[in-house]
Design a protein around this motif. Sequence first.
Motif, PDB file in Angstrom:
ATOM      1  N   LEU A  38      46.211 -61.345 -27.659  1.00 41.80           N
ATOM      2  CA  LEU A  38      45.661 -60.659 -28.816  1.00 41.80           C
ATOM      3  C   LEU A  38      44.381 -59.938 -28.384  1.00 41.80           C
ATOM      4  O   LEU A  38      43.575 -60.485 -27.632  1.00 41.80           O
ATOM      5  CB  LEU A  38      45.348 -61.650 -29.936  1.00 41.80           C
ATOM      6  N   ILE A  39      44.211 -58.706 -28.851  1.00 44.90           N
ATOM      7  CA  ILE A  39      43.066 -57.889 -28.425  1.00 44.90           C
ATOM      8  C   ILE A  39      41.932 -58.036 -29.428  1.00 44.90           C
ATOM      9  O   ILE A  39      42.097 -57.775 -30.625  1.00 44.90           O
ATOM     10  CB  ILE A  39      43.484 -56.407 -28.295  1.00 44.90           C
ATOM     11  N   THR A  40      40.773 -58.462 -28.929  1.00 42.94           N
ATOM     12  CA  THR A  40      39.608 -58.679 -29.788  1.00 42.94           C
ATOM     13  C   THR A  40      38.374 -58.048 -29.150  1.00 42.94           C
ATOM     14  O   THR A  40      38.347 -57.787 -27.945  1.00 42.94           O
ATOM     15  CB  THR A  40      39.373 -60.192 -30.005  1.00 42.94           C
ATOM     16  N   ASN A  41      37.357 -57.804 -29.973  1.00 42.35           N
ATOM     17  CA  ASN A  41      36.129 -57.177 -29.454  1.00 42.35           C
ATOM     18  C   ASN A  41      35.416 -58.083 -28.463  1.00 42.35           C
ATOM     19  O   ASN A  41      34.884 -57.625 -27.461  1.00 42.35           O
ATOM     20  CB  ASN A  41      35.187 -56.826 -30.610  1.00 42.35           C
ATOM     21  N   ARG A  42      35.399 -59.371 -28.748  1.00 38.99           N
ATOM     22  CA  ARG A  42      34.682 -60.296 -27.880  1.00 38.99           C
ATOM     23  C   ARG A  42      35.412 -61.627 -27.859  1.00 38.99           C
ATOM     24  O   ARG A  42      35.808 -62.149 -28.889  1.00 38.99           O
ATOM     25  CB  ARG A  42      33.240 -60.502 -28.383  1.00 38.99           C
ATOM     26  N   VAL A  43      35.618 -62.172 -26.664  1.00 39.02           N
ATOM     27  CA  VAL A  43      36.344 -63.429 -26.514  1.00 39.02           C
ATOM     28  C   VAL A  43      35.411 -64.613 -26.680  1.00 39.02           C
ATOM     29  O   VAL A  43      35.696 -65.565 -27.396  1.00 39.02           O
ATOM     30  CB  VAL A  43      37.045 -63.488 -25.135  1.00 39.02           C
ATOM     31  N   SER A  44      34.276 -64.567 -26.007  1.00 33.31           N
ATOM     32  CA  SER A  44      33.361 -65.706 -25.997  1.00 33.31           C
ATOM     33  C   SER A  44      31.984 -65.225 -25.603  1.00 33.31           C
ATOM     34  O   SER A  44      31.807 -64.086 -25.157  1.00 33.31           O
ATOM     35  CB  SER A  44      33.866 -66.768 -25.004  1.00 33.31           C
ATOM     36  N   GLY A  45      30.993 -66.101 -25.775  1.00 28.54           N
ATOM     37  CA  GLY A  45      29.658 -65.784 -25.292  1.00 28.54           C
ATOM     38  C   GLY A  45      29.590 -65.940 -23.784  1.00 28.54           C
ATOM     39  O   GLY A  45      30.579 -66.233 -23.112  1.00 28.54           O
ATOM     40  N   TYR A  46      28.407 -65.722 -23.223  1.00 27.46           N
ATOM     41  CA  TYR A  46      28.225 -65.859 -21.784  1.00 27.46           C
ATOM     42  C   TYR A  46      28.334 -67.330 -21.392  1.00 27.46           C
ATOM     43  O   TYR A  46      27.842 -68.213 -22.076  1.00 27.46           O
ATOM     44  CB  TYR A  46      26.871 -65.293 -21.366  1.00 27.46           C
ATOM     45  N   GLN A  47      28.997 -67.579 -20.265  1.00 28.66           N
ATOM     46  CA  GLN A  47      29.178 -68.939 -19.754  1.00 28.66           C
ATOM     47  C   GLN A  47      28.723 -69.011 -18.306  1.00 28.66           C
ATOM     48  O   GLN A  47      29.173 -68.209 -17.495  1.00 28.66           O
ATOM     49  CB  GLN A  47      30.648 -69.362 -19.859  1.00 28.66           C
ATOM     50  N   PRO A  48      27.877 -69.978 -17.950  1.00 24.54           N
ATOM     51  CA  PRO A  48      27.077 -70.812 -18.856  1.00 24.54           C
ATOM     52  C   PRO A  48      25.980 -69.981 -19.519  1.00 24.54           C
ATOM     53  O   PRO A  48      25.812 -68.816 -19.172  1.00 24.54           O
ATOM     54  CB  PRO A  48      26.503 -71.869 -17.924  1.00 24.54           C
ATOM     55  N   GLU A  49      25.241 -70.584 -20.440  1.00 20.79           N
ATOM     56  CA  GLU A  49      24.219 -69.832 -21.148  1.00 20.79           C
ATOM     57  C   GLU A  49      23.042 -69.456 -20.253  1.00 20.79           C
ATOM     58  O   GLU A  49      22.393 -68.451 -20.470  1.00 20.79           O
ATOM     59  CB  GLU A  49      23.716 -70.639 -22.351  1.00 20.79           C
ATOM     60  N   ILE A  50      22.762 -70.275 -19.246  1.00 30.10           N
ATOM     61  CA  ILE A  50      21.680 -69.987 -18.307  1.00 30.10           C
ATOM     62  C   ILE A  50      22.177 -70.257 -16.891  1.00 30.10           C
ATOM     63  O   ILE A  50      23.131 -71.008 -16.697  1.00 30.10           O
ATOM     64  CB  ILE A  50      20.429 -70.850 -18.589  1.00 30.10           C
ATOM     65  N   ASP A  51      21.547 -69.621 -15.903  1.00 25.98           N
ATOM     66  CA  ASP A  51      21.894 -69.878 -14.505  1.00 25.98           C
ATOM     67  C   ASP A  51      21.454 -71.298 -14.121  1.00 25.98           C
ATOM     68  O   ASP A  51      20.385 -71.748 -14.519  1.00 25.98           O
ATOM     69  CB  ASP A  51      21.208 -68.872 -13.583  1.00 25.98           C
ATOM     70  N   ILE A  52      22.300 -71.969 -13.344  1.00 27.09           N
ATOM     71  CA  ILE A  52      22.027 -73.345 -12.926  1.00 27.09           C
ATOM     72  C   ILE A  52      21.968 -73.399 -11.400  1.00 27.09           C
ATOM     73  O   ILE A  52      22.800 -72.804 -10.708  1.00 27.09           O
ATOM     74  CB  ILE A  52      23.131 -74.307 -13.420  1.00 27.09           C
ATOM     75  N   ASP A  53      20.993 -74.108 -10.865  1.00 23.47           N
ATOM     76  CA  ASP A  53      20.881 -74.309  -9.417  1.00 23.47           C
ATOM     77  C   ASP A  53      21.820 -75.448  -9.000  1.00 23.47           C
ATOM     78  O   ASP A  53      21.655 -76.584  -9.421  1.00 23.47           O
ATOM     79  CB  ASP A  53      19.438 -74.658  -9.047  1.00 23.47           C
ATOM     80  N   VAL A  54      22.813 -75.122  -8.169  1.00 24.10           N
ATOM     81  CA  VAL A  54      23.797 -76.128  -7.741  1.00 24.10           C
ATOM     82  C   VAL A  54      23.709 -76.379  -6.238  1.00 24.10           C
ATOM     83  O   VAL A  54      24.642 -76.899  -5.638  1.00 24.10           O
ATOM     84  CB  VAL A  54      25.231 -75.689  -8.130  1.00 24.10           C
TER      85      VAL A  54
END
Length: 363
Positions: free
Chosen positions: A180-196
Amino acid sequence: MTPLIRFNTVKRLNLCLNCLSEGHTVSKCSSKNRCKICKKSHHTLLHKANENSEDAEATAPTSKQTVVTSPPKEVPPAIREFVSTSNINAHMSSDTEFLATAVVLIRDGTGQWKICRALLDSCSQVNLVTESLAKILNLSRQRKVTNIVGTGGSSSKIKFETSTIVRSRYNDEEFAVNLLITNRVSGYQPEIDIDVSNWNIPSSINLADENFQQTQGIDVLLGAENFFEILKPHQLKLGLYLPKLQDTSFGRVVSGRYKTTSCIQNFQNRSFVIQFDNTSDEDLNLQLEDMKLTKPALSPEDRMCEQSFVSTIETLPDGRLQVKLPFKDNPSVLGQSYELALRRFLSLEKRLDRNPTVKALYT
């Protein structure tokens, strides 16, 4: 996204706060549109990001007040957004929830393969693709009016559907999908950059999303229809308070909750009081007082850092705090860098002397 996260995202991407376009700032925006709520020069979706924080604090309920929430107002179709179960994030300062993302190949209208970022969601009954990616892929679309109901009863009207094939980058596994075509699927993932850097992820495995720790957009959502076909039985645990590496057809996806070391230590080092007031009709009051937890032993490095901090911290006359930067290694490892730094500084001064305007701004 919350209005505050939207606002910060727009600033991070250097977009205009008024029309959300690239290449100019709000002061140079030619759009005649303004916020539909307060008529100021920002987009309606960013309105609450500019509210007065003092007003918000003044109207915030106290711990013992009864809070009554009114039913949500009807959202205009122009700004209505799809809400998936994947978009529910626990906004806790102590941990981050990693959702299963994978970089996959997707076939376009000419049979060529393009790269996109997919979110694997076992709780979604549909597959989704963003309007922008559908245009890039030039996929044929069929009219299919569908109402998507998300968490909390929010709904979104979908008008078109398309179909294609999604393929793994590491093997020949393919999955036919209706999207299904939509304007936006989801927000940014993750919300912030993580040091791994200290996670010790084995270099021998294939990650489904090599940059899973960097906040990025989502192009495609693959729901329950394909989720369990993609899933593999093997799972790798990285350690306590770290997410897991789940094997899939697209490689290992990183999924689960991550608690930062600093937050864990802060929790372990403190005695605290928890009190819940008016949590139910029975007026339940639960209180935990002076909960003593064992303080973990400091490593030699931590002890050295602590001693350096305590011995060099001082309060300046203007009230600010000052502390010396600790060196992990002896500063002598920098070599003879003073002369080089001095020459560069003098060179900068000469260059500024030739341009008084720049010098004034720089100074």
